[in-house]
Design an enzyme around this catalytic site. Structure first.
Site, PDB file in Angstrom:
ATOM      1  N   TYR A 154     114.758  45.188  -4.742  1.00 50.55           N
ATOM      2  CA  TYR A 154     114.542  44.608  -3.410  1.00 50.55           C
ATOM      3  C   TYR A 154     114.774  43.105  -3.484  1.00 50.55           C
ATOM      4  O   TYR A 154     114.346  42.456  -4.442  1.00 50.55           O
ATOM      5  CB  TYR A 154     113.113  44.883  -2.929  1.00 50.55           C
ATOM      6  CG  TYR A 154     112.941  46.252  -2.337  1.00 50.55           C
ATOM      7  CD1 TYR A 154     113.340  46.514  -1.025  1.00 50.55           C
ATOM      8  CD2 TYR A 154     112.396  47.288  -3.087  1.00 50.55           C
ATOM      9  CE1 TYR A 154     113.195  47.780  -0.482  1.00 50.55           C
ATOM     10  CE2 TYR A 154     112.246  48.555  -2.547  1.00 50.55           C
ATOM     11  CZ  TYR A 154     112.649  48.799  -1.245  1.00 50.55           C
ATOM     12  OH  TYR A 154     112.496  50.039  -0.703  1.00 50.55           O
ATOM     13  N   GLU A 155     115.444  42.560  -2.451  1.00 52.92           N
ATOM     14  CA  GLU A 155     115.773  41.132  -2.449  1.00 52.92           C
ATOM     15  C   GLU A 155     115.272  40.410  -1.207  1.00 52.92           C
ATOM     16  O   GLU A 155     115.306  39.188  -1.150  1.00 52.92           O
ATOM     17  CB  GLU A 155     117.294  40.971  -2.598  1.00 52.92           C
ATOM     18  CG  GLU A 155     117.813  41.692  -3.849  1.00 52.92           C
ATOM     19  CD  GLU A 155     119.264  41.406  -4.190  1.00 52.92           C
ATOM     20  OE1 GLU A 155     119.915  40.642  -3.447  1.00 52.92           O
ATOM     21  OE2 GLU A 155     119.737  41.940  -5.214  1.00 52.92           O
ATOM     22  N   HIS A 156     114.803  41.178  -0.202  1.00 48.48           N
ATOM     23  CA  HIS A 156     114.303  40.592   1.051  1.00 48.48           C
ATOM     24  C   HIS A 156     112.972  41.252   1.402  1.00 48.48           C
ATOM     25  O   HIS A 156     112.840  42.475   1.300  1.00 48.48           O
ATOM     26  CB  HIS A 156     115.304  40.822   2.192  1.00 48.48           C
ATOM     27  CG  HIS A 156     116.700  40.390   1.861  1.00 48.48           C
ATOM     28  ND1 HIS A 156     117.109  39.069   1.896  1.00 48.48           N
ATOM     29  CD2 HIS A 156     117.783  41.110   1.454  1.00 48.48           C
ATOM     30  CE1 HIS A 156     118.380  38.997   1.550  1.00 48.48           C
ATOM     31  NE2 HIS A 156     118.813  40.219   1.270  1.00 48.48           N
TER      32      HIS A 156
END
Length: 305
Positions: A154-156
């Site tokens: 996950y990046e956001h």
């Protein structure tokens, strides 16, 4: 009579310190090579990628995303669907590569950067419902594809770090406890918000996470060998006790590239007993140059690891 007693005492002390020393994780090199595959839909197959028989090789399918268009209001409720190139990376193709290459394992990565034309957010409505949905939806996918592990990318985030830590930590704990997976990794990069979330997860559940696929290619293009080593040491101290892997991006868009000294940096880490493995983003991009740097990476890992 006193002498044997003394000997026994010494023996017990030596045995105690030996076993105690063994439990302290000594730094060591590994022959682990991992590669993300399937996110860019350019027809790359497992069989395209060269696999050196003398490494431990993990393919990481990209991505499974908890994006459920049928649900309202939250499309990120832990109901994961497959978003990789299933035509070329199907369950039968997983079985095929694993039967041909006994050193290959296959995992899936969760999240990624984007979905449906927007960012892929981590945004659960509640910890309990997200974990319950995630465990059941991922167990189904993992069993269908006969996979060994999950990777968290996950990046956001719309949820706070503690919620992320609890959701992902409980997911990994449950999947491992149920015998569904044997390997778990995380894929952070050096962004304040990203690090807050992953370090909260690491603090509570780091003991369940086998590898840190740190995205060193998210640093500036033109990173030097000495900068790379500094970044590596900094992140290794943040993810204390974790097996942080060295990494590059095969389209050359960021970080320390193979052309500019990535392998020099890896040799240096190896000489310091710190090279826990190498991972690459991604097979989809590497296809264009015939996977030359995959071959080089694996050759380096295979020598007296």
């Amino acid at each position: 009579m006193e002498l044997p007693k003394l000997c026994v005492t010494l023996f017990v002390l030596v045995a105690f310190f030996s076993s105690h020393a063994a439990t302290q994780a000594a730094p060591s090199n590994s022959n682990l090579f991992r590669e993300y595959i399937g996110a860019e839909f350019n027809n790359v197959k497992f069989s395209d990628v060269p696999v050196n028989p003398n490494v431990e090789f993990h393919f990481i399918l990209s991505f499974a995303i908890d994006y459920d268009t049928s649900s309202s209001p939250s499309p990120t409720n832990g109901k994961f669907n497959v978003f990789w190139d299933t035509e070329n990376l199907s369950p039968s193709q997983v079985s095929s590569i694993k039967s041909q290459k006994s050193n290959v394992k296959v995992a899936l990565s969760l999240g990624g950067d984007s979905v449906g034309g927007g960012s892929a957010y981590f945004d659960p409505s509640s910890v309990d419902s997200w974990v319950s949905n995630a465990v059941s939806s991922l167990t189904k996918i993992i069993k269908e594809y006969n996979l060994e592990g999950i990777d968290i990318d996950y990046e956001h985030f719309k949820a706070d770090p503690d919620t992320f830590a609890e959701c992902i930590g409980r997911l990994i704990k449950t999947l491992k406890g149920n015998g569904v997976i044997s390997v778990a990794s995380i894929a952070p990069f050096d962004d304040d918000d990203v690090q807050r979330h992953y370090l909260a997860l690491w603090k509570s559940y780091g003991h369940l996470i086998d590898y840190v696929n740190f995205q060193f290619y998210a640093y500036d293009k033109g990173t030097t060998v000495s900068q790379f080593i500094n970044y590596f040491n900094t992140q290794s101290s943040k993810y204390n006790g974790g097996k942080v892997l060295a990494s590059f991006i095969s389209d050359g868009s960021g970080g320390l590239s193979p052309q500019n000294g990535f392998f020099t940096a890896c040799q240096k880490l190896k000489s310091q007993q710190k090279l826990h493995g190498i991972f690459v983003w991604s097979a989809d991009d590497s296809k264009a140059n015939g996977f030359r740097y995959e071959k080089q990476s694996q050759a380096l890992l295979a020598i007296h690891h």
